[in-house]
Design an enzyme around this catalytic site. Structure first.
Site, short mmCIF file in Angstrom:
data_model
loop_
_atom_site.label_atom_id
_atom_site.label_comp_id
_atom_site.label_asym_id
_atom_site.label_seq_id
_atom_site.Cartn_x
_atom_site.Cartn_y
_atom_site.Cartn_z
N TYR A 150 26.93 30.49 0.46
CA TYR A 150 27.20 29.07 0.56
C TYR A 150 27.77 28.89 2.16
O TYR A 150 27.89 27.96 2.68
CB TYR A 150 28.54 28.75 -0.45
CG TYR A 150 28.81 27.29 -0.51
CD1 TYR A 150 27.73 26.25 -0.78
CD2 TYR A 150 29.93 26.70 -0.71
CE1 TYR A 150 28.02 24.97 -0.82
CE2 TYR A 150 30.23 25.30 -0.73
CZ TYR A 150 29.17 24.67 -0.89
OH TYR A 150 29.55 23.16 -1.08
N LYS A 167 34.41 23.09 2.90
CA LYS A 167 34.93 22.52 1.85
C LYS A 167 36.69 23.04 1.88
O LYS A 167 37.47 22.41 1.47
CB LYS A 167 34.38 23.24 0.55
CG LYS A 167 32.93 22.43 0.10
CD LYS A 167 33.16 21.23 -0.21
CE LYS A 167 31.81 20.61 -0.76
NZ LYS A 167 31.83 19.20 -0.76
#
Length: 253
Positions: free
Chosen positions: A152, A159
Site C-alpha cells: 500500500y 490515508k
C-alpha cells in the site's frame, strides 16, 4: 418518506461502478429517505449511467477536487439540484503507480496522492459549507492507517493524512454543528482496487483474520456504516473512525 435520513440532502462523491462503497452509500441513503446528488470525475458518461441504477436516478455534477474553479462553483452547482446539504460523503482517493513503491516514489507521486486522497476532504467540505448553515455530517472512507500494509506504501501515508485531516476538521467545524467522521472499511474488489499493485496479497489478510468474516465483493456493509454516521443517531460523535472491516483492526500484529 420514512427512514433514518428522511428529508436529508446528501452529496456523494466517488460513485463509479455498482461495486463501489460510494454507490451503496448512495443507494442505502435513498432507501432511508435522503435526496442524493452525485459528483463524478473524468468518466462522466459512466457515472451518469450508474446513477440510473440507484433506486431513484440522482443528478451528477462534475468535480475534480484538484481544480479550484470546480470547488469555487460547487455550492452553486449543487444548488441547482438541492436547496442545501445535510451531509457529504467523501469517497475520493488516487495514487499514481509510483506511489506504490515506497522507497522509489517521487515527491510528485506522493504529493498527488496526498492532495487527491487527503487534502480533498478539507477542500470539499469547505466548498460545501455555504450549503450547511445549520450544520450536518461529513463522512469519509479510509483504510486503516495504523498499519504498514503490504504493497500500500504512500497510499497508506495518504490515508494517515486523511485521518488526521478528519480530526482537525472535526475540531474546527464543531462550532458550526458539523460532524466529521470516517469509516475504515476492509478491502473491496472495486475499480480503485484494480489500480493497487499486489491488491490480492493485501486483501488475503482478511481471509485469515476477520473474526466475523469479510466478503471482498460486498460493499454494502461499509455503505451502511456511512449512512449510520450521516444520520442523527450519532449527534455527538465527531473526529471518530468507525471500523467496518469484519474485526481485523482489533486482531493485533
Amino acid at each position: 418518506m420514512s427512514g433514518i435520513l428522511a428529508g436529508k440532502r446528501i452529496l456523494v462523491t466517488g460513485v463509479l461502478t455498482e461495486g463501489s462503497i460510494a454507490f451503496h452509500a448512495a443507494k442505502v441513503a435513498q432507501e432511508e429517505g435522503a435526496q442524493v446528488v452525485l459528483t463524478g470525475f473524468g468518466r462522466m458518461t459512466l457515472v451518469q449511467r450508474i446513477a440510473k441504477r440507484l433506486p431513484k436516478e440522482a443528478p451528477v455534477i462534475e468535480l475534480d477536487v484538484t481544480n479550484q474553479e470546480h470547488l469555487d462553483t460547487l455550492a452553486e452547482r449543487i444548488g441547482e439540484h438541492a436547496d442545501g446539504l445535510d451531509g457529504i460523503v467523501h469517497s475520493i482517493a488516487f495514487g499514481p503507480q509510483g506511489a506504490f513503491d515506497f522507497l522509489g516514489a517521487s515527491w510528485e507521486d506522493v504529493s498527488t496522492a496526498v492532495h487527491v486522497s487527503a487534502y480533498s476532504l478539507k477542500s470539499l467540505t469547505t466548498a460545501c459549507l455555504p450549503l450547511m448553515p445549520r450544520g450536518g455530517s461529513v463522512v469519509g472512507l479510509t483504510f486503516d492507517a495504523q498499519i504498514a500494509w503490504p504493497k500500500y506504501d504512500w497510499m497508506g501515508v495518504a490515508k494517515a493524512a486523511l485521518e488526521s485531516t478528519s480530526r482537525y476538521l472535526a475540531r474546527d467545524l464543531g462550532a458550526r454543528n458539523v460532524r466529521c467522521n470516517l469509516v475504515s472499511a476492509g478491502p473491496i474488489k472495486s475499480m480503485a482496487a484494480k489500480s493497487i499493485p499486489g491488491f490480492e496479497e493485501l486483501a488475503d489478510v482478511w481471509n485469515h483474520r476477520a473474526p466475523i468474516g469479510w466478503d471482498l465483493a460486498d460493499p454494502e456493509p461499509a455503505g451502511r456504516g456511512v449512512v449510520g454516521l450521516l444520520s442523527d443517531f450519532f449527534p455527538k460523535t465527531t473526529g471518530e473512525i468507525v471500523h467496518v472491516d469484519g474485526g481485523v483492526h482489533m486482531m493485533g500484529a
